[in-house]
Design a protein around this motif. Structure first.
Motif, PDB file in Angstrom:
ATOM      1  N   GLY A  10       5.951   7.366   6.305  1.00  0.00           N
ATOM      2  CA  GLY A  10       6.705   7.589   5.083  1.00  0.00           C
ATOM      3  C   GLY A  10       8.184   7.340   5.294  1.00  0.00           C
ATOM      4  N   THR A  11       9.016   8.164   4.679  1.00  0.00           N
ATOM      5  CA  THR A  11      10.461   7.951   4.744  1.00  0.00           C
ATOM      6  C   THR A  11      11.146   8.816   5.793  1.00  0.00           C
ATOM      7  OG1 THR A  11      10.747   9.553   2.948  1.00  0.00           O
ATOM      8  CG2 THR A  11      10.594   7.239   2.332  1.00  0.00           C
ATOM      9  N   GLY A  12      10.367   9.374   6.708  1.00  0.00           N
ATOM     10  CA  GLY A  12      10.962  10.115   7.810  1.00  0.00           C
ATOM     11  C   GLY A  12      10.892  11.616   7.685  1.00  0.00           C
ATOM     12  N   ASN A  13      10.366  12.104   6.573  1.00  0.00           N
ATOM     13  CA  ASN A  13      10.208  13.545   6.385  1.00  0.00           C
ATOM     14  C   ASN A  13       8.877  13.971   6.992  1.00  0.00           C
ATOM     15  OD1 ASN A  13       9.749  16.164   5.406  1.00  0.00           O
ATOM     16  ND2 ASN A  13      10.770  15.737   3.460  1.00  0.00           N
ATOM     17  N   PRO A  14       8.873  14.864   7.978  1.00  0.00           N
ATOM     18  CA  PRO A  14       7.602  15.258   8.607  1.00  0.00           C
ATOM     19  C   PRO A  14       6.581  15.799   7.614  1.00  0.00           C
ATOM     20  CG  PRO A  14       9.457  16.041   9.906  1.00  0.00           C
ATOM     21  CD  PRO A  14      10.028  15.511   8.623  1.00  0.00           C
ATOM     22  N   GLU A  15       7.040  16.361   6.489  1.00  0.00           N
ATOM     23  CA  GLU A  15       6.118  16.904   5.501  1.00  0.00           C
ATOM     24  C   GLU A  15       5.329  15.822   4.771  1.00  0.00           C
ATOM     25  OE1 GLU A  15       8.196  19.484   2.877  1.00  0.00           O
ATOM     26  OE2 GLU A  15       8.667  20.973   4.425  1.00  0.00           O
ATOM     27  N   HIS A  16       5.764  14.587   4.904  1.00  0.00           N
ATOM     28  CA  HIS A  16       5.094  13.497   4.203  1.00  0.00           C
ATOM     29  C   HIS A  16       4.062  12.782   5.072  1.00  0.00           C
ATOM     30  CE1 HIS A  16       8.872  13.228   1.443  1.00  0.00           C
ATOM     31  NE2 HIS A  16       8.083  14.250   1.156  1.00  0.00           N
ATOM     32  N   LEU A  17       3.878  13.242   6.305  1.00  0.00           N
ATOM     33  CA  LEU A  17       2.838  12.658   7.143  1.00  0.00           C
ATOM     34  C   LEU A  17       1.467  13.103   6.647  1.00  0.00           C
ATOM     35  CD1 LEU A  17       5.249  12.123   9.091  1.00  0.00           C
ATOM     36  CD2 LEU A  17       3.665  12.572  10.958  1.00  0.00           C
ATOM     37  N   THR A  18       0.517  12.186   6.661  1.00  0.00           N
ATOM     38  CA  THR A  18      -0.848  12.554   6.312  1.00  0.00           C
ATOM     39  C   THR A  18      -1.500  13.263   7.498  1.00  0.00           C
ATOM     40  OG1 THR A  18      -1.797  10.475   7.101  1.00  0.00           O
ATOM     41  CG2 THR A  18      -1.021  10.530   4.803  1.00  0.00           C
TER      42      THR A  18
END
Length: 254
Positions: A10-18
């Motif tokens: 994603g854009t570098g936000n760990p919360e956006h990792l699947t």
């Protein structure tokens, strides 16, 4: 034998990792992190931060390598990109074989998604010996842009086109679409368009703590976006931005 896993982050936000991305990161023997020069250390630091956030396997190693730079002054764009890809493949090969001489699984953390305006799949095809390659999808910046501005990417029943700043600058607004998503634009190529009846939704560092959002009529927003972009680039040493352009549909005449 090398298994190469291209992990969209994603854009570098760990919360956006699947969950799949997190599982693949922890299953890797080696994680490759590119260093893109002194002005872009934040990019390597963000990848390291993601690993610190989600990596729980103590046996997984992390190796940084110096990313070759593309000659942006080469008048033959495609030739310059080809030479750059070859140099990057060489850097990957050297780092992989130095750290995994007996083979294993290598993960490369890719901004956004490996399938959209990214070179990693093409570079992976140049590796020798050829690894087994898998691609793990990530949240794309165009998804994050739409979510951040709370807009839909398309009008009702209408198409939209994803293109680059270079294409917009050289060829203008494509025929047959009223909505454009523009990526890889280092020159604010919307300046080359007639701004009448165009709304822009612009974002930099979308999904990250540094996120900047601006939107409104292109006639009014263009100079503000150019100024904001220059300030952000000077502050961080790098910038990743994306924008959506939408023309007002003219009513049909009978």
């Amino acid at each position: 034998m090398i298994d190469l896993v291209l992990v969209g982050i994603g854009t570098g936000n760990p919360e956006h990792l699947t969950l799949q991305a997190i599982r693949e990161i922890n299953a890797a023997d080696l994680i490759l992190i590119p260093r893109k020069g002194p002005g872009k250390t934040d990019l390597a630091d963000l990848r390291q931060a993601i690993c610190a956030h989600v990596l729980t396997n103590p046996d997984t190693r992390i190796a940084e390598f110096d990313m070759p730079r593309r000659n942006a002054d080469d008048p033959d764009y495609l030739k310059g990109v080809d030479q750059w890809h070859e140099a990057v493949a060489g850097a990957w090969n050297a780092t992989i074989h130095e750290n995994l001489p007996q083979g294993g699984t290598v993960a490369l953390l890719v901004w956004g998604d490996p399938a959209l305006y990214d070179s990693t799949l093409r570079i992976a095809a140049r590796l020798s010996p050829s690894p087994r390659v898998r691609s793990i999808p990530g949240i794309m910046s165009l998804n994050m842009l739409a979510a951040a501005h709370t807009i839909a990417l398309n009008d009702i029943g209408a198409p939209f086109l994803v293109t680059t700043g270079r294409q917009l600058r050289d060829h203008g607004w494509p025929q047959g679409v009223d909505t454009l998503v523009v990526m890889l634009d280092g020159e604010c190529s919307f300046q080359h368009l007639s701004p009448d009846d165009v709304t822009i939704y612009w974002g930099a560092y979308v999904g990250m703590a540094e996120q900047i959002l601006l939107s409104g009529p292109l006639t009014r927003m263009a100079p503000q976006i150019i100024d904001a972009r220059d300030v952000a680039r000077a502050r961080h040493g790098w910038i990743m931005d994306i924008y959506l352009l939408r023309r007002t549909r003219k009513p049909r005449t009978m």
